[in-house]
Each structure stands twice: as C-alpha cells, then as structure tokens.
Design an enzyme around this catalytic site. Sequence first.
Site, PDB file in Angstrom:
ATOM      1  N   HIS A 187      55.153 -12.475  41.754  1.00 30.27           N
ATOM      2  CA  HIS A 187      54.535 -13.798  41.921  1.00 30.27           C
ATOM      3  C   HIS A 187      53.171 -13.591  41.669  1.00 30.27           C
ATOM      4  O   HIS A 187      52.409 -14.298  40.666  1.00 30.27           O
ATOM      5  CB  HIS A 187      54.601 -14.146  43.564  1.00 30.27           C
ATOM      6  CG  HIS A 187      54.337 -15.748  43.665  1.00 30.27           C
ATOM      7  ND1 HIS A 187      55.189 -16.345  43.571  1.00 30.27           N
ATOM      8  CD2 HIS A 187      53.060 -16.194  44.196  1.00 30.27           C
ATOM      9  CE1 HIS A 187      54.736 -17.671  43.822  1.00 30.27           C
ATOM     10  NE2 HIS A 187      53.519 -17.457  44.127  1.00 30.27           N
ATOM     11  N   ARG A 235      60.599 -24.368  33.180  1.00 31.13           N
ATOM     12  CA  ARG A 235      61.146 -24.215  34.542  1.00 31.13           C
ATOM     13  C   ARG A 235      61.130 -25.602  35.218  1.00 31.13           C
ATOM     14  O   ARG A 235      60.191 -26.015  35.474  1.00 31.13           O
ATOM     15  CB  ARG A 235      60.511 -23.192  35.027  1.00 31.13           C
ATOM     16  CG  ARG A 235      60.404 -21.793  34.753  1.00 31.13           C
ATOM     17  CD  ARG A 235      59.699 -20.779  35.537  1.00 31.13           C
ATOM     18  NE  ARG A 235      59.939 -19.537  35.288  1.00 31.13           N
ATOM     19  CZ  ARG A 235      59.018 -18.653  34.592  1.00 31.13           C
ATOM     20  NH1 ARG A 235      58.097 -19.102  34.004  1.00 31.13           N
ATOM     21  NH2 ARG A 235      59.392 -17.523  34.289  1.00 31.13           N
ATOM     22  N   ARG A 295      65.224 -25.528  30.865  1.00 32.43           N
ATOM     23  CA  ARG A 295      65.921 -24.478  31.629  1.00 32.43           C
ATOM     24  C   ARG A 295      66.700 -25.427  32.725  1.00 32.43           C
ATOM     25  O   ARG A 295      65.868 -25.902  33.496  1.00 32.43           O
ATOM     26  CB  ARG A 295      65.328 -23.239  32.192  1.00 32.43           C
ATOM     27  CG  ARG A 295      66.237 -22.180  32.609  1.00 32.43           C
ATOM     28  CD  ARG A 295      66.164 -21.951  34.098  1.00 32.43           C
ATOM     29  NE  ARG A 295      65.109 -21.987  34.792  1.00 32.43           N
ATOM     30  CZ  ARG A 295      64.347 -20.613  35.098  1.00 32.43           C
ATOM     31  NH1 ARG A 295      64.693 -19.894  34.543  1.00 32.43           N
ATOM     32  NH2 ARG A 295      63.331 -20.976  35.803  1.00 32.43           N
ATOM     33  N   GLU A 330      70.020 -12.787  31.507  1.00 32.10           N
ATOM     34  CA  GLU A 330      69.453 -12.091  32.523  1.00 32.10           C
ATOM     35  C   GLU A 330      70.049 -11.143  33.425  1.00 32.10           C
ATOM     36  O   GLU A 330      69.466 -10.581  34.444  1.00 32.10           O
ATOM     37  CB  GLU A 330      68.890 -13.324  33.616  1.00 32.10           C
ATOM     38  CG  GLU A 330      68.286 -14.570  32.880  1.00 32.10           C
ATOM     39  CD  GLU A 330      67.623 -15.126  33.808  1.00 32.10           C
ATOM     40  OE1 GLU A 330      66.233 -15.250  34.083  1.00 32.10           O
ATOM     41  OE2 GLU A 330      68.048 -16.374  34.488  1.00 32.10           O
ATOM     42  N   ASN A 363      62.436 -10.786  33.143  1.00 31.24           N
ATOM     43  CA  ASN A 363      61.993 -10.673  34.871  1.00 31.24           C
ATOM     44  C   ASN A 363      63.177 -10.286  35.541  1.00 31.24           C
ATOM     45  O   ASN A 363      63.354  -9.594  36.386  1.00 31.24           O
ATOM     46  CB  ASN A 363      61.270 -11.826  35.357  1.00 31.24           C
ATOM     47  CG  ASN A 363      60.052 -12.575  34.309  1.00 31.24           C
ATOM     48  OD1 ASN A 363      59.585 -11.765  33.566  1.00 31.24           O
ATOM     49  ND2 ASN A 363      59.934 -13.758  34.505  1.00 31.24           N
ATOM     50  N   ASP A 364      64.243 -11.255  35.475  1.00 33.64           N
ATOM     51  CA  ASP A 364      65.508 -10.905  36.061  1.00 33.64           C
ATOM     52  C   ASP A 364      66.167  -9.792  35.616  1.00 33.64           C
ATOM     53  O   ASP A 364      66.789  -9.032  36.311  1.00 33.64           O
ATOM     54  CB  ASP A 364      66.454 -12.304  36.069  1.00 33.64           C
ATOM     55  CG  ASP A 364      65.925 -13.134  37.452  1.00 33.64           C
ATOM     56  OD1 ASP A 364      65.767 -12.616  38.402  1.00 33.64           O
ATOM     57  OD2 ASP A 364      65.903 -14.497  36.905  1.00 33.64           O
ATOM     58  N   ARG A 405      62.747  -7.803  42.108  1.00 36.63           N
ATOM     59  CA  ARG A 405      61.495  -8.187  41.527  1.00 36.63           C
ATOM     60  C   ARG A 405      60.433  -8.805  42.402  1.00 36.63           C
ATOM     61  O   ARG A 405      59.085  -8.779  41.946  1.00 36.63           O
ATOM     62  CB  ARG A 405      61.638  -9.340  40.477  1.00 36.63           C
ATOM     63  CG  ARG A 405      62.203 -10.638  41.027  1.00 36.63           C
ATOM     64  CD  ARG A 405      62.563 -11.667  39.885  1.00 36.63           C
ATOM     65  NE  ARG A 405      61.568 -12.504  39.285  1.00 36.63           N
ATOM     66  CZ  ARG A 405      61.682 -13.444  38.661  1.00 36.63           C
ATOM     67  NH1 ARG A 405      62.913 -13.967  38.161  1.00 36.63           N
ATOM     68  NH2 ARG A 405      60.877 -14.413  38.263  1.00 36.63           N
ATOM     69  N   CYS A 415      61.972 -14.945  27.007  1.00 35.20           N
ATOM     70  CA  CYS A 415      60.764 -15.746  27.694  1.00 35.20           C
ATOM     71  C   CYS A 415      60.428 -15.383  28.857  1.00 35.20           C
ATOM     72  O   CYS A 415      59.919 -15.936  29.617  1.00 35.20           O
ATOM     73  CB  CYS A 415      61.671 -17.181  27.879  1.00 35.20           C
ATOM     74  SG  CYS A 415      63.194 -17.016  28.992  1.00 35.20           S
TER      75      CYS A 415
HETATM   76  C1  PEP Z   1      63.195 -14.338  33.774  1.00 35.46           C
HETATM   77  O1  PEP Z   1      63.900 -13.969  34.962  1.00 35.46           O
HETATM   78  O2  PEP Z   1      62.853 -13.545  33.039  1.00 35.46           O
HETATM   79  C2  PEP Z   1      62.741 -15.818  33.610  1.00 35.46           C
HETATM   80  C3  PEP Z   1      61.994 -16.298  32.505  1.00 35.46           C
HETATM   81  O3  PEP Z   1      63.162 -16.556  34.465  1.00 35.46           O
HETATM   82  P1  PEP Z   1      62.379 -16.803  36.121  1.00 35.46           P
HETATM   83  O4  PEP Z   1      61.255 -16.052  35.808  1.00 35.46           O
HETATM   84  O5  PEP Z   1      61.983 -18.149  36.287  1.00 35.46           O
HETATM   85  O6  PEP Z   1      63.446 -16.105  36.936  1.00 35.46           O
HETATM   86 MG    MG Z   2      65.037 -15.790  35.798  1.00 34.87          MG
END
Ligand code: PEP
Ligand code: MG
Length: 559
Positions: A188, A290, A326, A415, A438-439, A449, A486
Amino acid sequence: MVGPAVHLKGIGVSPGVVVGRVAKLSPPPVLPAGLEADGDPETEVQRTRQALSRVRDELGERSAHAASVAVDVLAAQAAMAADPVLAASIFGKIRDGQAAPTAVKDALAAFREQLLSIGGYLAERAADLDDIGNRVISVLLGLPMPGLPVRDEPFVLLAQDLAPADTATLDASSVLAIVTEQGGPTSHTAIIAKSLGIPAVVACKGAFAVEDGARMLVDGMSGAVVTDPSEEEVSERVGRLARRRAAVTEYSGPGRLADGSRIQLLVNVGTSADIERAGHADCEGVGLFRTEFLFLDRPSAPSVQEQRGTYRHIFESFSGRKVVVRTLDAGADKPLAFARMADEPNPALGMRGYRTARYLPDLLDDQLRAISRAAMGSGADVWVMAPMVATPAEASDFAKRAHELGLPLAGAMVEVPAAALRADHLLKAADFLSIGTNDLSQYTYAMDRETGAIPELLDPWQPALLELVRLTAAAGRRADKPVGVCGEAASDPQLAVVFAGMGVTSLSMAPVSLAEVRAELSLYTYSQCRRAAEMALSEQDGESARAAVGAYLDSLLAG
Ligand code: PEP
Ligand code: MG
C-alpha cells in the site's frame, strides 16, 4: 554534531532524491506488564475523560484537513471516541479497580468483538476502534501519539510500516520522502507514495533505529538511505538525478525504443483525483482503470446510472485515447461490504476478483452495461478486462458477456500463474491480456503482497515472475494480440526495458513514472532490450537480475 554517514539499503519504490529531518511514526503503545491501578479511581476517570476528549478533538481536527477520501473515516472515528456508552464502559472498569490503560484496552476489545460479530461495514470499523484505543492509551501512558507526526517543517516520514489509515491523510507538501522497515514493492505504501509523487524506500532494514530529527538522504530510485550524508554524497546523488531529469525532458509522446519500435505508454487510475491528474498526463490512454473506488465504503452497489456517469466523465477526458476498464476486483485486499464471503480463512485464495461473478452475476453485468452505455459516443477507445482470471473458461465467459453487452474488446488480467502458463488458451477467447504483476508476484511466490514478510520474494525482478511475463508475452505474439503489463513493475524504468525485450506491447503505470520509463526505453534498441531480458532470466534472484541488467544498460550508455 554530525556523525559518520550510515548507509542503509532498501527497495526504491518511488523515484526522487531528497534530504530532510526524520519524523518517526510512533508504533502502537504496549501496555507495561503487570500494570496496576494506582491513585484515586475518580482522578483516573477524570484523566481518561480528558484523554478521550483529546483524541476526539485531534481526529476531528485531522478530518477537517484530510483528503476527501479520508474525511468520513476520520469523522466517524472522532464520533466513536466521543461515544458515551464506550466511555461509561471504560469508567465502570476503572471504578472496579482496573488501571486506566487496561480498562481502555478491555472495554474496546469488548466493543470490537461486537462489531466483528455484526459483520459487514461495522466489522470493517474494528481497525478504527483499535486506532482510537492506541491513541487514548498513548495519552494515558504519556507516550507519543501513534499515527502521522506533525512538524513545522516538511520531513522524512520513517515508519515500521504504514497502515492504510496513516496514508489516507498523507500530504506531499509536508512529507518529503517515506522510508519503511517493512513492506514490499507492491505494498500500500509503495502505491500511495508513487501516486502522490513522494520519493519512497521500503523494506529498509535498520532504518527505524534512526533517531527522530536525524538528517537523512533518501534516494527513491536506488533504494539508498543515508543518515548524516556528506555534502559530496548529497551533491553527487542530486547531480545524477538532475542529469537523468534532463534526459527525461528531451522525450515526450508515444513510447518508442531507439530503433523506433513502438511500445504503448499508459496510466493507471483508481480515484477521482487520479483521473483529474491522468487526463493531463503525456500518455496514450489508461491501461488500468481500477473501478473499486466507486464501490468501496458503500452499503450496496452503485446503480447502473450512477456508474455510467462516472465512467462517462473519465472516457470524455480520454477522448481519442484508449481506456482499459478493469471490472470490479472485490475481495482480499479490496473488501466490499456487499460482496463479501463470510468465513474465508484465506481470502486472497478465495472468492475474489472475477470469481465474485459466480455468486453475484448481476453486479458484473450491471457494471458492463454501465461501461458500454458510457462508452457510446464518448470518443474514447474503451476496452474492458476482468481481474484475476484463472482459466480459459473464465476468460471466455467474460469475453462473451462483454461482447454481448456491446463491448468489442474484452481481455483478462494475468494475475495467477495458471493464467500465464495457459496464456495461449486464454487468448483463444480473450482479445488481449494484461499482466498484473502485483498479484502475480504474490501468487507465484506464495507471499502476501500486503504484509510482504519476505520482501525479496515480491521483488518484481524475481526471475520466476519474469518467466511468467515472458510466457504470456510470447503467447500474445503468437496470437498477434496485445499483451500489456499494468502492475507496479511496469513503472521501474529498467524493468520496462526487460518487458519490452520480451515483446510486451504496452506498459501502464502511475503518471509520475511515465517520463522516466519513456526516457529509459528510448535509449535502447529492441535487440538490446531482448538481451537485457535474457540476462534477467538467466539470474538466480531478483537482486542479481536487477544488478546484471543495470550494469549491462550502463555499459551500453557508456559505449
Ligand atoms: C496487479 O495485481 O498487479 C494489479 C494491477 O491489480 P491490483 O494492484 O489492483 O490488484
Ligand atoms: Mg491485482
């Protein structure tokens, strides 16, 4: 007196070099063991009453100055601190012989249980109650107030980690840089710092031991944190940054490699403020919109009409450009009051992302309907994608629904490793893929994460993650369909070079990262990018992959 410089190293997550005085975010108070009541209970009641009033006033004051998203949260917290039932319960315990801090802790714990048992929105307020308890106990124990420090001068914010409630009121005019001991590149803290353009370093071991008020240099690009830096070091780093910045100003417009190969540069948006900022960004559109902000903190889903209005606003600000929306990514780190599966022991592995559509199909269809209506005549090139798709059947189900509702381009986010491994199959139905690193990191390395307990596992340079990106990009080239990145990884300029070398067709990032990514990409040919990708993939871990590619790219610039 200035001591010798101490060099610390973390992960740079938001670029920039600053020097400033440290202000520490105080950790929550710990009750001393065996704390006994002393003094007259009525005096203690009076002291606690004053502590509650002070906390209420401070939260009220913060709510008056908070960013719009945080106002309601803080005002609700201030009201909780003023709650007469809560106060009566605490005072009762003090009169029964408990020490005041223990009485506060126990009374709040009982309220917390009640909120949790009610569930939904109220359960989500339990953390707010904890925060109030920590504040009141700190006042009673004479400890610094937990939460964001207040100083006359802008400062370097130093924390073990930042909670979402701490970041809600962060303000770029008072915080020069952020350094945390914990957290990872996708935490975060990293996301907020980047979107506010505040230089930040996370996972910086030993940083929290630095004294409040110390002079600290923070390099949000390299991850270097130096206490009591020498003047030479400051000027060298600031000078290097200035040279990079000069290169950045030379380039604008669409993303290109040195040989003219194209790579689309897009932005990620997730709040109304982001949308305002992004509209003016030098980019080819939005690669990740988002949509959760429309749904969070609400008792029920917004109507099709309301959603249409919000989408329309963003589509019009991107008229003539691409916008990838998304669909709702509920669950795990983005819990929604009305789309919540009770009793999931591992919500990140549960009914989140696209899986929500299995039990709330109307929520998705309404959203697609609203996007489709908003897109019509808006001038924007609107694409939609589903979060956290795991199987070709999910990708095809989503594409079918979107196409039927008048949205011609429907893709899937990659993801989870299963999606990357079967990207060829996903692309039979999906019109494009977008890799959410990220995921994808957290699921590849089985590392949360949010907590990032072993940060190097979430390092986006980790070769196993890069391997999955390579597989997905290769499938895209075979199918002749776009594959973008992304996640936060796309905003690392040298990793962007690696992704370009893997054949990724677009990169989407916080607007603040665009210029540096564009400049770095412009320096190398496609074959040099491919070489950088091969080098990264041949390394054993993230750190060595980053170092090898960094050295290779430096050598190209020297030669
Ligand atoms: C990700 O998971 O990389 C992503 C872009 O989505 P979020 O960060 O909103 O889960
Ligand atoms: Mg994600």
